[in-house]
Design a protein around this motif. Structure first.
Motif, PDB file in Angstrom:
ATOM      1  N   LEU A 120       1.065  -1.221   0.004  1.00 10.51           N
ATOM      2  CA  LEU A 120       0.181   0.075  -0.210  1.00 10.51           C
ATOM      3  C   LEU A 120       0.741   1.527  -0.476  1.00 10.51           C
ATOM      4  O   LEU A 120       0.756   2.394  -0.868  1.00 10.51           O
ATOM      5  CB  LEU A 120      -0.763  -0.084   0.970  1.00 10.51           C
ATOM      6  N   ALA A 121       1.590   1.284   1.326  1.00  8.60           N
ATOM      7  CA  ALA A 121       2.803   2.474   0.886  1.00  8.60           C
ATOM      8  C   ALA A 121       3.223   2.559  -0.033  1.00  8.60           C
ATOM      9  O   ALA A 121       3.470   3.567  -1.217  1.00  8.60           O
ATOM     10  CB  ALA A 121       3.705   2.495   1.853  1.00  8.60           C
ATOM     11  N   ALA A 122       4.100   1.699  -1.237  1.00 12.13           N
ATOM     12  CA  ALA A 122       4.903   1.964  -2.316  1.00 12.13           C
ATOM     13  C   ALA A 122       3.857   2.469  -3.450  1.00 12.13           C
ATOM     14  O   ALA A 122       4.062   3.345  -3.980  1.00 12.13           O
ATOM     15  CB  ALA A 122       5.024   0.524  -2.724  1.00 12.13           C
ATOM     16  N   ALA A 123       2.473   1.337  -3.854  1.00 13.94           N
ATOM     17  CA  ALA A 123       1.126   2.057  -4.476  1.00 13.94           C
ATOM     18  C   ALA A 123       0.942   3.764  -3.925  1.00 13.94           C
ATOM     19  O   ALA A 123       1.165   4.649  -4.915  1.00 13.94           O
ATOM     20  CB  ALA A 123       0.227   0.331  -4.541  1.00 13.94           C
ATOM     21  N   LEU A 124       0.761   3.531  -2.560  1.00 10.62           N
ATOM     22  CA  LEU A 124       0.836   5.405  -2.674  1.00 10.62           C
ATOM     23  C   LEU A 124       1.235   6.089  -2.841  1.00 10.62           C
ATOM     24  O   LEU A 124       1.265   7.128  -3.021  1.00 10.62           O
ATOM     25  CB  LEU A 124       0.166   5.712  -1.233  1.00 10.62           C
ATOM     26  N   ALA A 125       2.582   5.890  -2.599  1.00  8.41           N
ATOM     27  CA  ALA A 125       4.240   6.604  -3.232  1.00  8.41           C
ATOM     28  C   ALA A 125       4.296   6.807  -4.669  1.00  8.41           C
ATOM     29  O   ALA A 125       4.447   8.069  -5.058  1.00  8.41           O
ATOM     30  CB  ALA A 125       5.332   5.868  -2.704  1.00  8.41           C
ATOM     31  N   GLY A 126       4.180   6.457  -5.109  1.00  9.02           N
ATOM     32  CA  GLY A 126       3.458   6.647  -6.993  1.00  9.02           C
ATOM     33  C   GLY A 126       2.128   7.486  -6.877  1.00  9.02           C
ATOM     34  O   GLY A 126       2.071   8.714  -7.898  1.00  9.02           O
ATOM     35  N   LYS A 127       0.788   7.206  -6.395  1.00  5.47           N
ATOM     36  CA  LYS A 127       0.360   7.678  -6.522  1.00  5.47           C
ATOM     37  C   LYS A 127       0.149   9.585  -5.586  1.00  5.47           C
ATOM     38  O   LYS A 127      -0.127  10.118  -6.647  1.00  5.47           O
ATOM     39  CB  LYS A 127      -1.387   7.573  -5.633  1.00  5.47           C
ATOM     40  N   SER A 128       0.222   9.564  -5.634  1.00  8.48           N
ATOM     41  CA  SER A 128       1.069  11.262  -4.758  1.00  8.48           C
ATOM     42  C   SER A 128       2.362  11.645  -5.129  1.00  8.48           C
ATOM     43  O   SER A 128       2.225  12.606  -5.193  1.00  8.48           O
ATOM     44  CB  SER A 128       1.446  10.559  -3.283  1.00  8.48           C
ATOM     45  N   GLY A 129       3.205  11.288  -6.735  1.00  3.92           N
ATOM     46  CA  GLY A 129       3.655  12.026  -6.970  1.00  3.92           C
ATOM     47  C   GLY A 129       5.397  11.937  -6.293  1.00  3.92           C
ATOM     48  O   GLY A 129       6.268  12.826  -6.963  1.00  3.92           O
ATOM     49  N   ILE A 130       5.316  11.177  -5.841  1.00  2.97           N
ATOM     50  CA  ILE A 130       6.616  11.281  -5.137  1.00  2.97           C
ATOM     51  C   ILE A 130       8.157  10.944  -6.028  1.00  2.97           C
ATOM     52  O   ILE A 130       7.840   9.608  -6.827  1.00  2.97           O
ATOM     53  CB  ILE A 130       7.103  10.131  -4.000  1.00  2.97           C
ATOM     54  N   ARG A 131       9.009  11.725  -6.389  1.00  4.91           N
ATOM     55  CA  ARG A 131       9.514  11.342  -7.411  1.00  4.91           C
ATOM     56  C   ARG A 131      10.941  10.210  -6.558  1.00  4.91           C
ATOM     57  O   ARG A 131      10.863   9.669  -5.591  1.00  4.91           O
ATOM     58  CB  ARG A 131      10.863  12.481  -7.433  1.00  4.91           C
ATOM     59  N   LEU A 132      11.404   9.068  -8.118  1.00  7.08           N
ATOM     60  CA  LEU A 132      11.671   8.244  -8.136  1.00  7.08           C
ATOM     61  C   LEU A 132      12.974   7.730  -7.229  1.00  7.08           C
ATOM     62  O   LEU A 132      13.105   7.070  -6.136  1.00  7.08           O
ATOM     63  CB  LEU A 132      11.745   7.915  -9.534  1.00  7.08           C
ATOM     64  N   PRO A 133      13.720   8.921  -7.386  1.00  9.99           N
ATOM     65  CA  PRO A 133      15.096   9.167  -6.991  1.00  9.99           C
ATOM     66  C   PRO A 133      14.790   8.462  -5.324  1.00  9.99           C
ATOM     67  O   PRO A 133      15.019   8.037  -3.996  1.00  9.99           O
ATOM     68  CB  PRO A 133      16.168  10.169  -7.011  1.00  9.99           C
ATOM     69  N   VAL A 134      13.338   9.608  -4.607  1.00  8.62           N
ATOM     70  CA  VAL A 134      13.256   9.820  -3.044  1.00  8.62           C
ATOM     71  C   VAL A 134      12.871   8.038  -2.930  1.00  8.62           C
ATOM     72  O   VAL A 134      12.708   8.026  -1.439  1.00  8.62           O
ATOM     73  CB  VAL A 134      12.299  10.952  -3.351  1.00  8.62           C
ATOM     74  N   PHE A 135      11.902   7.633  -3.246  1.00  6.85           N
ATOM     75  CA  PHE A 135      10.990   6.880  -3.098  1.00  6.85           C
ATOM     76  C   PHE A 135      12.112   5.500  -3.288  1.00  6.85           C
ATOM     77  O   PHE A 135      12.092   4.829  -2.091  1.00  6.85           O
ATOM     78  CB  PHE A 135      10.536   6.464  -4.370  1.00  6.85           C
ATOM     79  N   LEU A 136      13.138   5.400  -3.939  1.00  2.80           N
ATOM     80  CA  LEU A 136      14.023   4.405  -4.007  1.00  2.80           C
ATOM     81  C   LEU A 136      15.213   4.899  -2.698  1.00  2.80           C
ATOM     82  O   LEU A 136      15.471   3.335  -2.494  1.00  2.80           O
ATOM     83  CB  LEU A 136      14.961   4.560  -4.979  1.00  2.80           C
TER      84      LEU A 136
END
Length: 308
Positions: A120-136
């Protein structure tokens, strides 16, 4: 020697990678016990600890990237799907969203330690527009903490783990099967209770057209919005009572005095609405109906909403 230990020793890091990948992809195959046992095996010198950690983190990141891109591309549809298949209705999604609103990407650091939260957290991170480098960055650190804790636990208690595995071996296949049956029965019972209650409410649901008509009458029903506060601020049905979580005594009393109570949310099958309807029925409220389609159906019909 148990099947799990045999599996790890026979297939090595490939077995660990597959288990972590499948669990983080959403399958009910707990990987933490596998990591603990693998840590014990690595402590005995039969696996490389650095490679074990690297492979496990890579597996977790691979699955999380899939959820991240799915959340970015499909957004609310994916959240709706996760809500529909969850044993705990959209309360888990609401809690995830609340954590993100409070902590932002830092929530990813603890995501894997909370059952059902990682995907859920990973999916919501994508939905929220968190940039890929920050997510990684944050998801990588969170994965490292999760994997590292299991591996260190396995290494630190390797002798105890060996005793536990021996004990499980003595229990035999029949004992392990009994444990699996008990756990499966518990999950099935929760699913069946939820499904039975949802069916009982399905025949009572009210459409947005019917609700709009009732709101034009002099004696209006009490409308309750049970979505998360941040969603309520985006717009609600005019006059709706905003409720976050459990109802207060005052809110429950207002529901008991109302001629009819309409509850709505933003989750498929009106999951949160059904939960609140159940609570109201237990307090003695007789006429409670979920809104078919929730706030989304209300908006799609072109009816007005009000916001703060």
């Amino acid at each position: 020697m148990t099947l799990l230990l045999q599996w790890i020793e026979h297939y090595g890091l490939a077995a660990v990678f597959l288990n972590v990948l499948l669990e983080q992809a959403g399958l009910p195959l707990p990987a933490y016990p596998t990591l603990v046992v693998a840590g014990s095996v690595a402590d005995a010198g039969r696996l490389s600890t650095p490679l074990l950690v690297l492979v496990s983190v890579a597996a977790a990141l691979t699955a999380d990237l899939g959820w991240y891109y799915a959340g970015r591309r499909h957004g609310q549809k994916l959240m709706a799907l996760l809500c529909r298949i969850s044993l705990s209705p959209d309360s888990c999604i609401r809690q995830t969203r609340n954590l993100f609103n409070r902590w932002g990407p830092h929530a990813l650091l603890a995501a894997k330690f909370i059952p059902g939260f990682a995907s859920l957290a990973a999916a919501l991170a994508g939905k929220s527009g968190i940039r890929l480098p920050v997510f990684l960055l944050f998801d990588g650190i969170g994965s490292l903490l999760w994997v590292g804790s299991a591996v260190l636990l396995g290494a630190g208690f390797s002798s105890d783990i060996a005793w536990l595995l021996h004990t499980l071996e003595q229990v035999g296949t029949g004992g392990l099967l009994l444990i699996v049956v008990v756990l499966a029965s518990y999950g099935l019972a929760r699913w069946w209770r939820r499904r039975r209650f949802a069916r009982s409410l399905r025949a009572q649901r009210i459409t947005v057209e019917e609700l709009h008509g009732l709101l034009q009458q002099q004696e209006q029903p009490l409308v309750i919005d049970v979505r998360a506060p941040e969603l309520q601020r985006e717009g609600r049905i005019p006059g709706a009572l905003l409720v976050a979580g459990k109802l207060s005594r005052g809110e429950a009393a207002a529901a008991q005095l109302a001629r009819e109570v309409i509850v709505y949310c933003a989750c498929p099958d009106e999951a949160s609405a059904a939960q609140v309807a159940r609570m109201l029925m237990k307090t003695g409220v007789g006429r409670v109906r979920p809104l078919l389609g929730g706030i989304d159906a209300w908006r799609q019909a072109g009816y007005p909403v009000e916001a703060d």
